[in-house]
Design an enzyme around this catalytic site. Sequence first.
Site, PDB file in Angstrom:
ATOM      1  N   ARG A 106       0.798  -1.245   0.000  1.00 38.45           N
ATOM      2  CA  ARG A 106       0.000   0.000   0.000  1.00 38.45           C
ATOM      3  C   ARG A 106       0.825   1.287   0.000  1.00 38.45           C
ATOM      4  O   ARG A 106       1.895   1.341   0.606  1.00 38.45           O
ATOM      5  CB  ARG A 106      -0.918   0.006   1.224  1.00 38.45           C
ATOM      6  N   HIS A 131      -0.906  -2.747  -4.471  1.00 40.32           N
ATOM      7  CA  HIS A 131      -0.405  -3.672  -5.493  1.00 40.32           C
ATOM      8  C   HIS A 131      -0.465  -3.109  -6.913  1.00 40.32           C
ATOM      9  O   HIS A 131      -0.860  -3.814  -7.852  1.00 40.32           O
ATOM     10  CB  HIS A 131      -1.170  -4.988  -5.436  1.00 40.32           C
ATOM     11  N   HIS A 205       3.040 -13.026  -5.478  1.00 37.65           N
ATOM     12  CA  HIS A 205       1.901 -13.136  -4.583  1.00 37.65           C
ATOM     13  C   HIS A 205       1.259 -14.528  -4.592  1.00 37.65           C
ATOM     14  O   HIS A 205       0.037 -14.655  -4.696  1.00 37.65           O
ATOM     15  CB  HIS A 205       0.872 -12.063  -4.972  1.00 37.65           C
ATOM     16  N   ASP A 277      -1.480  -9.695   8.543  1.00 32.66           N
ATOM     17  CA  ASP A 277      -1.376  -9.005   7.255  1.00 32.66           C
ATOM     18  C   ASP A 277      -0.470  -7.799   7.500  1.00 32.66           C
ATOM     19  O   ASP A 277      -0.908  -6.662   7.460  1.00 32.66           O
ATOM     20  CB  ASP A 277      -2.768  -8.574   6.764  1.00 32.66           C
ATOM     21  N   GLU A 343       5.283 -12.390   1.033  1.00 32.54           N
ATOM     22  CA  GLU A 343       5.687 -11.506  -0.063  1.00 32.54           C
ATOM     23  C   GLU A 343       6.919 -10.701   0.351  1.00 32.54           C
ATOM     24  O   GLU A 343       6.809  -9.849   1.236  1.00 32.54           O
ATOM     25  CB  GLU A 343       4.545 -10.542  -0.388  1.00 32.54           C
TER      26      GLU A 343
HETATM   27  C1  BGC Z   1      -2.223  -7.606   1.286  1.00 29.15           C
HETATM   28  C2  BGC Z   1      -3.637  -7.772   1.791  1.00 29.15           C
HETATM   29  C3  BGC Z   1      -4.528  -7.817   0.585  1.00 29.15           C
HETATM   30  C4  BGC Z   1      -4.123  -8.982  -0.250  1.00 29.15           C
HETATM   31  C5  BGC Z   1      -4.942  -9.029  -1.506  1.00 29.15           C
HETATM   32  C6  BGC Z   1      -1.891  -8.800   0.484  1.00 29.15           C
HETATM   33  O1  BGC Z   1      -0.616  -8.688  -0.007  1.00 29.15           O
HETATM   34  O2  BGC Z   1      -1.328  -7.427   2.344  1.00 29.15           O
HETATM   35  O3  BGC Z   1      -4.006  -6.717   2.636  1.00 29.15           O
HETATM   36  O4  BGC Z   1      -5.864  -7.924   0.929  1.00 29.15           O
HETATM   37  O5  BGC Z   1      -2.772  -8.875  -0.608  1.00 29.15           O
HETATM   38  O6  BGC Z   1      -5.134 -10.287  -1.923  1.00 29.15           O
END
Ligand code: BGC
Length: 378
Positions: A106, A131, A205, A277, A343
């Site tokens: 983010r 992302h 991811h 997260d 990640e």
């Molecule tokens: C993020 C999550 C997000 C997800 C989406 C992750 O990398 O940290 O907050 O909802 O990706 O699939």
Amino acid sequence: MRLLSLFLITFLFTLSSCQNETKEQSGMKKELFGKMPDGKEVYLYSISNKAGATMNVINYGAIIQSLTMPDKNGKFQDIVLGYDNLEGYLRNNPYFGAIVGRFGNRIGKGQFELDGKAYQLSVNDGPNHLHGGIAGFDKKYWNLEEITVPNGLGVQATYLSPDGEMGYPGNLTIKINIILTDQNELRFEYEAETDQPTILNPTHHAYFNLTGLMDNLILDHKLTIDADYITPTDSGLIPTGELLPVEGTPMDFRQPKLIGEDINMDYVPLKLAKGYDHNWVLNNYEKDVVRKVATLCDSVSGRVMEVYSDQPGIQFYSGNFLNGTIKGKGGVVYKFRSGLCLETQHFPDSPNKPDFPSVVLRPGEVYKQVTSYKFSVK
Ligand code: BGC
């Protein structure tokens, strides 16, 4: 009778040596996977290594569509979430197996300043940028070329992100070698260049579930993360800029710990994110130096995954936004926490946090990242 048994023995011998041969031969196949809305053909590259493991990669999002690894009894199973067909990925993909970017994770309000100039990025997560925005790297068509390296096979994924795409400055060329080695290592080697100052923080991811049975949850996996701190966030998951020691908190994974052990504790960072997260501040960061950063184990299958990277941070996401509405490969419904992501990255919101390691890339410089996931059994 004698002749018959001789024939049978010869037949069985030939059969078993054939099986060994297929196991010891690595290879690559390419087949049509589907078509993009504009008619562009998306191919599935299936790669197998000498140990019998396989990896499928597609042009769309440079997505790893499947990855099979052996369990402790030598049984190969797919250990990543995803879809059987392109339509699934096009319809609704919470980044399953994709390359994300330009900026993984983010950026507050999608805003940042570089060399005195203000930029507004695409916002797609409430008021924030996540992302890469509404159409990040995960939704782009990547050119894939087959590559051979001394101990494995893979694809080289390339993409040219034009100046202004999703609000980012500079024409950015990015090249990622995605390799499956004969030692059951999935390796990513990134390189990128720009023609204007910009920011960059790509990552991979995959949602892993080492049990190989995707209706199992990941709560019984044991995780270790070599990090003494996390970057705590506000309610929109934007870092406050502080570093929070993990000592004495549910965020402490310095010793192997079951993911389910503390995940439901009444602890503010866990409540804000609906589970894990967060970005862990990895120990021993030195630019371009790869070290082991995390280990994930599933004691039932015996599968172990070690993560190696040269990055300063890792986002451990425990699949808290999976909610049983997605039917994935083989018709399996992906439940809350049935997959997890590890990640490797620079810290979220780095462009607005001068104390975090820099994500700026300038013309003449080459961005590099090496991250690998090494699989074994215990
Ligand atoms: C993020 C999550 C997000 C997800 C989406 C992750 O990398 O940290 O907050 O909802 O990706 O699939």
